[in-house]
Design a protein around this motif. Structure first.
Motif, short mmCIF file in Angstrom:
data_model
loop_
_atom_site.label_atom_id
_atom_site.label_comp_id
_atom_site.label_asym_id
_atom_site.label_seq_id
_atom_site.Cartn_x
_atom_site.Cartn_y
_atom_site.Cartn_z
N SER A 136 15.51 9.62 4.23
CA SER A 136 16.43 9.20 5.29
C SER A 136 15.69 8.46 6.40
O SER A 136 16.21 7.50 6.97
CB SER A 136 17.21 10.40 5.85
N ALA A 137 14.46 8.87 6.68
CA ALA A 137 13.66 8.17 7.69
C ALA A 137 13.30 6.77 7.23
O ALA A 137 13.36 5.82 8.02
CB ALA A 137 12.39 8.97 7.99
N SER A 138 12.96 6.61 5.97
CA SER A 138 12.60 5.27 5.48
C SER A 138 13.83 4.37 5.43
O SER A 138 13.71 3.16 5.63
CB SER A 138 11.92 5.35 4.12
N TYR A 164 11.23 -1.98 2.37
CA TYR A 164 10.68 -1.01 3.33
C TYR A 164 10.81 0.41 2.77
O TYR A 164 9.88 1.21 2.84
CB TYR A 164 11.39 -1.10 4.68
N MET A 165 11.98 0.72 2.21
CA MET A 165 12.18 2.06 1.66
C MET A 165 11.22 2.33 0.50
O MET A 165 10.62 3.41 0.42
CB MET A 165 13.63 2.24 1.19
N LEU A 166 11.07 1.36 -0.37
CA LEU A 166 10.17 1.53 -1.51
C LEU A 166 8.73 1.76 -1.04
O LEU A 166 8.07 2.70 -1.48
CB LEU A 166 10.24 0.29 -2.41
N GLY A 167 8.26 0.91 -0.14
CA GLY A 167 6.89 1.06 0.36
C GLY A 167 6.67 2.35 1.11
O GLY A 167 5.64 3.02 0.95
N ASP A 168 7.65 2.72 1.95
CA ASP A 168 7.53 3.97 2.70
C ASP A 168 7.48 5.18 1.78
O ASP A 168 6.64 6.08 1.94
CB ASP A 168 8.70 4.12 3.68
N MET A 169 8.39 5.23 0.82
CA MET A 169 8.46 6.41 -0.04
C MET A 169 7.27 6.49 -1.00
O MET A 169 6.74 7.58 -1.24
CB MET A 169 9.78 6.44 -0.81
#
Length: 191
Positions: A136-138, A164-169
């Motif tokens: 949820s944060a990403s 961004y979500m992919l890289g963050d997770m």
């Protein structure tokens, strides 16, 4: 020694640990991950890391320190922003460190609130809670930072949010695995 001095010393220690962890992870991304990413995926934006380890640091800080993690991470975030923009030439908006920190902390809090609903199905293991909060944060981080890259174009907006979500997770998973094996190795060496 007064109790205020003890509290100040503890908070300074927390600040040092979080800052050093963030700077080390960001340096690994800038010095190793981004060059490899540029070779393997030359069309991918240089300002988004496919293995963004600092996201894991932000999530761990949000988990252990709550809203106080914003103040603990702010100096290191802007220090690394400055180095990225001025030393590496990566185009990053000056508000991005603020948006990323707020999005990660708020997203983590929202994720944990939602996790409570599914807790009986998922269990109470900390790693599941951290990953749920990290997703949820990403998502919020991706939404917030995508505003700087797209100019009203929905496909571009969703592309940047997704990357961004992919890289963050991937970064959070990698950091959690790295820390898990590091702690196991430390326990083995101690015995």
């Amino acid at each position: 020694m007064s109790s205020l001095s003890i509290v100040a010393r503890k908070e300074f220690g927390n600040f040092l640990i979080v800052s050093v962890a963030y700077i080390v992870c960001y340096t690994l991304v800038g010095g190793f991950v981004l060059p490899v990413q540029t070779v393997l995926f030359p069309e991918f934006p240089k300002s988004i890391g496919l293995l963004f380890l600092p996201h894991g640091v932000r999530i761990l800080a949000a988990h252990y320190f709550g809203w106080k993690s914003f103040l603990l991470l702010l100096p290191a975030s802007y220090f690394m922003w400055y180095l990225s923009v001025h030393a590496s030439g990566i185009p990053i908006h000056p508000a991005q460190p603020l948006i990323s920190l707020l999005a990660c902390i708020l997203g983590y809090k929202i994720g944990i609130s939602i996790y409570v609903i599914f807790e009986r199905f998922c269990g109470k293991q900390k790693w599941k809670i951290l990953l749920f909060g990290g997703v949820s944060a990403s998502f919020l981080n991706g939404l917030g930072n995508s505003f700087f890259y797209c100019e009203g174009c929905a496909p571009t907006f969703s592309y940047y949010t997704g990357t961004y979500m992919l890289g963050d997770m991937l970064g959070q998973l990698a950091l959690m695995l790295l820390l898990m094996y590091l702690l196991k190795w430390i326990r083995l060496v101690k015995v």
